[in-house]
Design an enzyme around this catalytic site. Structure first.
Site, PDB file in Angstrom:
ATOM      1  N   SER A 145      12.752   0.028  -4.842  1.00 29.05           N
ATOM      2  CA  SER A 145      11.737  -0.625  -4.015  1.00 29.05           C
ATOM      3  C   SER A 145      12.266  -1.948  -3.484  1.00 29.05           C
ATOM      4  O   SER A 145      13.086  -2.618  -4.138  1.00 29.05           O
ATOM      5  CB  SER A 145      10.476  -0.893  -4.842  1.00 29.05           C
ATOM      6  OG  SER A 145       9.545  -1.670  -4.127  1.00 29.05           O
ATOM      7  N   TYR A 159       5.858  -4.181 -12.017  1.00 29.59           N
ATOM      8  CA  TYR A 159       6.407  -3.237 -11.038  1.00 29.59           C
ATOM      9  C   TYR A 159       7.734  -3.741 -10.478  1.00 29.59           C
ATOM     10  O   TYR A 159       8.723  -2.997 -10.441  1.00 29.59           O
ATOM     11  CB  TYR A 159       5.407  -3.028  -9.905  1.00 29.59           C
ATOM     12  CG  TYR A 159       5.877  -2.057  -8.840  1.00 29.59           C
ATOM     13  CD1 TYR A 159       5.715  -0.689  -9.003  1.00 29.59           C
ATOM     14  CD2 TYR A 159       6.497  -2.506  -7.673  1.00 29.59           C
ATOM     15  CE1 TYR A 159       6.145   0.214  -8.037  1.00 29.59           C
ATOM     16  CE2 TYR A 159       6.932  -1.617  -6.707  1.00 29.59           C
ATOM     17  CZ  TYR A 159       6.756  -0.261  -6.899  1.00 29.59           C
ATOM     18  OH  TYR A 159       7.202   0.626  -5.946  1.00 29.59           O
TER      19      TYR A 159
END
Length: 247
Positions: A145, A159
């Site tokens: 990501s 995250y």
């Protein structure tokens, strides 16, 4: 043309873990390239398998897989046997902003995020890689990501750090697999129009491309990395973020 460019997957067995969001267009592209598919998600994606089977005429199997369970990951790997390529897109994005750091709820959330976003993909990739090394061929693609690059503007610490660790895992695996004919790569998407962002407000003015990515735009890169065309790529984490960040 696809054969000329080395991106045919004719008769390859491709396992795609995490069919929601980016995973389903990955499956579509691989099916179009001639791959036999093994799809897995928390609930067996039977509807997706039936659609792809009917649309492209390719072999598609559907499995239930809890990426947070070590035993479930082991069971899945044993059930599917040898695969030519593995694409892992499964991940969760928790609502960390609602949790008090250090609280029992935060601790539970942290453990769940790391189990699904990092530990599960790590174990799955290692088990798949062992079999690929025996056969001297294979491709592994892990979905990171932009948050793992930037520290996370939309996401919390759990995250962002799990994805940053996943980027490191890509390189760690690649260093051990490359000499055996197995490539391990990743990609780092920016904000993408998937259900994961349904509660987020993204200021697209901060994205040079001026918009969110569409899942298909990320899936195309993942499918390329899983194809023979990426045969000399090892340990790369490809930025696909509309110009928002460069590694």
């Amino acid at each position: 043309m696809s054969d000329l460019m080395g991106i045919s997957m004719e008769s390859s067995r491709v396992a795609i873990v995490g069919v929601g969001g980016i995973g389903e267009p990955c499956a579509d592209i691989c099916a179009q390239l001639g791959a036999h598919l093994i799809l897995a998600d928390r609930a067996a994606p039977q509807a997706s398998a039936a659609r792809i089977r009917g649309q492209y005429g390719t072999q598609v199997d559907a499995h239930a897989l809890d990426m947070g369970s070590v035993e479930d990951v082991k069971r899945f790997c044993s059930a599917i046997g040898d695969v030519d390529a593995l694409i892992v897109t499964a991940a969760i994005l928790p609502e960390e902003r609602e949790l008090e750091p250090g609280s029992p709820e935060w601790e539970d959330s942290f453990q769940r995020v790391y189990n699904i976003n990092l530990r599960g993909p790590m174990l799955l990739a290692q088990l798949a890689m062992q079999k690929m090394i025996e056969r001297k061929t294979g491709r592994i693609v892990l979905l990171g990501s932009l948050a793992g690059r930037s520290g996370g503007l939309l996401s919390g610490a759990q995250y962002a750090s799990s994805k940053g660790a996943l980027h490191t895992l890509v390189r760690w695996l690649a260093l051990r697999a490359a000499s055996h004919g197995v490539s391990v790569n990743g990609l780092a998407p920016g904000a993408t129009a998937t259900p994961m962002l349904h509660n987020e407000v993204v200021d697209t003015r901060k994205i040079p491309a001026g918009r969110l990515a569409q899942p298909l735009e990320i899936a195309r890169v993942a499918a390329f990395l899983a194809s023979p065309a990426a045969s000399y790529m090892h340990g790369a984490v490809v930025d696909v973020n509309g110009g928002a960040c460069f590694s």
